[in-house]
Design a protein around this motif. Structure first.
Motif, short mmCIF file in Angstrom:
data_model
loop_
_atom_site.label_atom_id
_atom_site.label_comp_id
_atom_site.label_asym_id
_atom_site.label_seq_id
_atom_site.Cartn_x
_atom_site.Cartn_y
_atom_site.Cartn_z
N PHE A 4 0.87 -1.17 0.00
CA PHE A 4 0.00 0.00 0.00
C PHE A 4 0.91 1.22 0.00
CE2 PHE A 4 -2.10 3.52 2.08
CZ PHE A 4 -3.35 3.56 1.47
N ALA A 5 0.63 2.18 -0.87
CA ALA A 5 1.40 3.42 -0.91
C ALA A 5 0.45 4.60 -1.10
CB ALA A 5 2.43 3.38 -2.03
N ALA A 6 0.74 5.71 -0.45
CA ALA A 6 -0.11 6.89 -0.54
C ALA A 6 0.73 8.14 -0.40
CB ALA A 6 -1.20 6.86 0.54
N THR A 7 0.27 9.21 -1.05
CA THR A 7 0.92 10.50 -0.91
C THR A 7 -0.14 11.58 -0.68
OG1 THR A 7 0.84 10.99 -3.28
CG2 THR A 7 2.78 9.84 -2.47
N ASN A 8 0.31 12.68 -0.10
CA ASN A 8 -0.56 13.83 0.10
C ASN A 8 0.31 15.07 0.00
OD1 ASN A 8 -2.34 15.85 1.80
ND2 ASN A 8 -3.64 14.14 1.21
N THR A 9 -0.16 16.07 -0.71
CA THR A 9 0.66 17.24 -1.00
C THR A 9 -0.12 18.53 -0.75
OG1 THR A 9 -0.01 17.13 -3.32
CG2 THR A 9 2.04 16.02 -2.71
N ALA A 10 0.60 19.59 -0.44
CA ALA A 10 -0.04 20.88 -0.21
C ALA A 10 0.96 22.00 -0.40
CB ALA A 10 -0.64 20.95 1.19
N LYS A 11 0.45 23.19 -0.66
CA LYS A 11 1.26 24.40 -0.70
C LYS A 11 0.84 25.29 0.46
CE LYS A 11 2.67 28.28 -3.59
NZ LYS A 11 2.55 28.93 -4.93
N LEU A 12 1.76 25.53 1.38
CA LEU A 12 1.49 26.37 2.53
C LEU A 12 1.85 27.82 2.21
CD1 LEU A 12 2.94 24.15 5.43
CD2 LEU A 12 0.55 24.36 4.70
N ALA A 13 0.91 28.72 2.41
CA ALA A 13 1.18 30.14 2.18
C ALA A 13 1.97 30.76 3.33
CB ALA A 13 -0.13 30.90 1.98
N ARG A 14 1.89 30.12 4.50
CA ARG A 14 2.67 30.58 5.66
C ARG A 14 3.04 29.35 6.49
NH1 ARG A 14 -2.61 33.19 6.53
NH2 ARG A 14 -3.83 32.03 8.08
N ARG A 15 3.72 29.58 7.63
CA ARG A 15 4.13 28.46 8.46
C ARG A 15 2.93 27.59 8.80
NH1 ARG A 15 5.30 29.47 13.27
NH2 ARG A 15 6.75 27.77 13.72
N GLY A 16 3.22 26.29 9.01
CA GLY A 16 2.09 25.42 9.26
C GLY A 16 2.46 24.10 9.89
N PHE A 17 1.51 23.18 9.81
CA PHE A 17 1.57 21.88 10.48
C PHE A 17 1.04 20.83 9.52
CE2 PHE A 17 -0.74 18.54 12.72
CZ PHE A 17 0.13 18.17 13.75
N ALA A 18 1.65 19.64 9.55
CA ALA A 18 1.16 18.53 8.72
C ALA A 18 1.20 17.25 9.53
CB ALA A 18 2.01 18.38 7.46
N LEU A 19 0.24 16.36 9.28
CA LEU A 19 0.17 15.06 9.95
C LEU A 19 -0.38 14.05 8.96
CD1 LEU A 19 -1.12 14.24 13.51
CD2 LEU A 19 -2.16 13.08 11.55
N GLN A 20 0.25 12.87 8.90
CA GLN A 20 -0.30 11.78 8.09
C GLN A 20 -0.53 10.57 8.98
OE1 GLN A 20 2.26 10.29 4.96
NE2 GLN A 20 4.13 10.72 6.12
N ALA A 21 -1.60 9.84 8.69
CA ALA A 21 -1.98 8.69 9.51
C ALA A 21 -2.42 7.54 8.62
CB ALA A 21 -3.11 9.07 10.46
N LEU A 22 -1.94 6.35 8.95
CA LEU A 22 -2.33 5.13 8.26
C LEU A 22 -2.88 4.15 9.28
CD1 LEU A 22 -2.23 3.37 5.61
CD2 LEU A 22 -0.05 2.50 6.47
N GLN A 23 -4.10 3.65 9.05
CA GLN A 23 -4.72 2.66 9.92
C GLN A 23 -4.95 1.38 9.12
OE1 GLN A 23 -8.20 3.90 12.18
NE2 GLN A 23 -8.97 1.80 12.26
N ALA A 24 -4.50 0.24 9.68
CA ALA A 24 -4.65 -1.04 8.99
C ALA A 24 -5.16 -2.10 9.96
CB ALA A 24 -3.32 -1.48 8.39
N ARG A 25 -6.10 -2.90 9.50
CA ARG A 25 -6.64 -4.01 10.28
C ARG A 25 -6.06 -5.31 9.75
NH1 ARG A 25 -8.92 -5.73 15.08
NH2 ARG A 25 -10.13 -7.63 14.72
N LEU A 26 -5.33 -6.04 10.62
CA LEU A 26 -4.70 -7.31 10.26
C LEU A 26 -5.38 -8.44 11.03
CD1 LEU A 26 -0.91 -6.29 10.43
CD2 LEU A 26 -2.56 -5.90 8.59
N GLU A 27 -5.88 -9.43 10.33
CA GLU A 27 -6.48 -10.58 11.00
C GLU A 27 -5.41 -11.56 11.45
OE1 GLU A 27 -9.64 -10.60 11.84
OE2 GLU A 27 -9.74 -8.62 10.87
N THR A 28 -4.38 -11.70 10.65
CA THR A 28 -3.16 -12.43 11.03
C THR A 28 -1.99 -11.65 10.47
OG1 THR A 28 -3.17 -13.78 9.03
CG2 THR A 28 -4.31 -14.68 10.96
#
Length: 298
Positions: A188-212
């Protein structure tokens, strides 16, 4: 491929109990021992911590945070504004996939310092973290109505806060994704992009359910804020121009079902183009997986 997004104001609610930006710090409400933050979209409010608080920050946020409602991702960010609080950032919240909610609560150092991650097997912070006395800007970010409860040991009382000042921020899905739900071909691969006009904050989160599970590997990264950062991270989600990479390697077989949560965050990012990337390689029975990101402009 979608055009890169710019962070825009997603809330413009009327001011009520809130102090306007630049108002005297004394007008900011005090946080209490139990502080309940409610909202439906991104908004902010200035608050005060009357005395230093030692937060418990185990995996999963422990009893320091509870979240109800919301959608894929709900977050609260406390960004210090003055005195010993200046430069201090605490991020907390939860992800939710198919009714399975996973929480997080963690300190996030100022960019370009290392840290700001909780990766199921390792984390970049200790079991406790200090929240100094001072004034903070509290950001609430969600795409659906939610309530976040913070428990701050040593502070008295209970208080409900409904941030109402417009905040330039949003919860975003991946703008480029490989594989699907459930995971196909073990990657699984994912990206997220943005242009910040001023100082800022970023957070990325991945949640996965594994049965085994047998083995899995995770890379989470942030691309340098350069003009080419956005296109590079979309073409290669391991952030080829990256300044922050975290690699986790898990090799402990288990037949017990488990939900994994991986969170990486960056505070005080400079203006410009930014890219986040995640690559999750897993040899397991993965029944659900979801990726989201939060972007904020201070």
């Amino acid at each position: 491929m979608p055009a890169r997004r710019a962070i825009v104001s997603v809330a413009a609610l009327a001011a009520g109990v809130l102090a306007a930006p630049g108002a005297d710090a004394a007008a900011a409400p005090l946080l209490a021992g139990v502080t309940v933050v409610s909202g439906a979209r991104s908004a902010s409010v200035d608050v005060r911590v009357p005395r230093a608080v030692t937060l418990r920050t185990p995996f999963g946020g422990g009893d320091g945070i509870a979240v109800s409602g919301g959608a894929a991702l709900t977050a609260v960010v406390l960004a210090g504004l003055d005195g010993k609080a200046r430069g201090v950032t605490i991020a907390g919240g939860a992800t939710s996939v198919s009714g399975d909610t996973q929480r997080f609560l963690m300190p996030v150092p100022q960019w370009p310092s290392l840290g700001g991650g909780s990766y199921e097997d390792i984390k970049t912070f200790g079991p406790t973290t200090l929240l100094p006395a001072g004034t903070y800007r509290l950001y609430f970010v969600s795409s659906a109505p939610a309530t976040v409860t913070l428990r701050l040991p040593g502070l008295p009382g209970r208080r409900t806060i409904v941030p109402a000042r417009a905040a330039r921020g949003a919860v975003e899905p991946a703008d480029h994704e490989l594989s699907g739900n459930p995971v196909r071909n073990n990657v699984f691969a994912a990206t997220n992009t943005a242009k910040l006009a001023r100082r800022g904050f970023a957070l990325q989160a991945l949640q996965a359910r594994l049965e085994t599970e047998t083995t899995w590997q995770l890379v989470m990264c942030h691309n340098n804020p350069a003009d080419a950062a956005v296109e590079q991270v979309k073409d290669a989600p391991v952030c080829p121009a990256g300044d922050k990479h975290t690699f986790v390697n898990h090799r402990y077989p288990s037949v017990t079902p488990d939900t994994k949560l991986f969170v990486q965050a960056f505070a005080g990012l400079p203006p410009g183009e930014h890219g986040l990337g995640t690559v999750y390689t897993v040899q397991s029975n993965t029944t659900s997986i979801a990726y989201s990101a939060v972007w904020l402009e201070y």
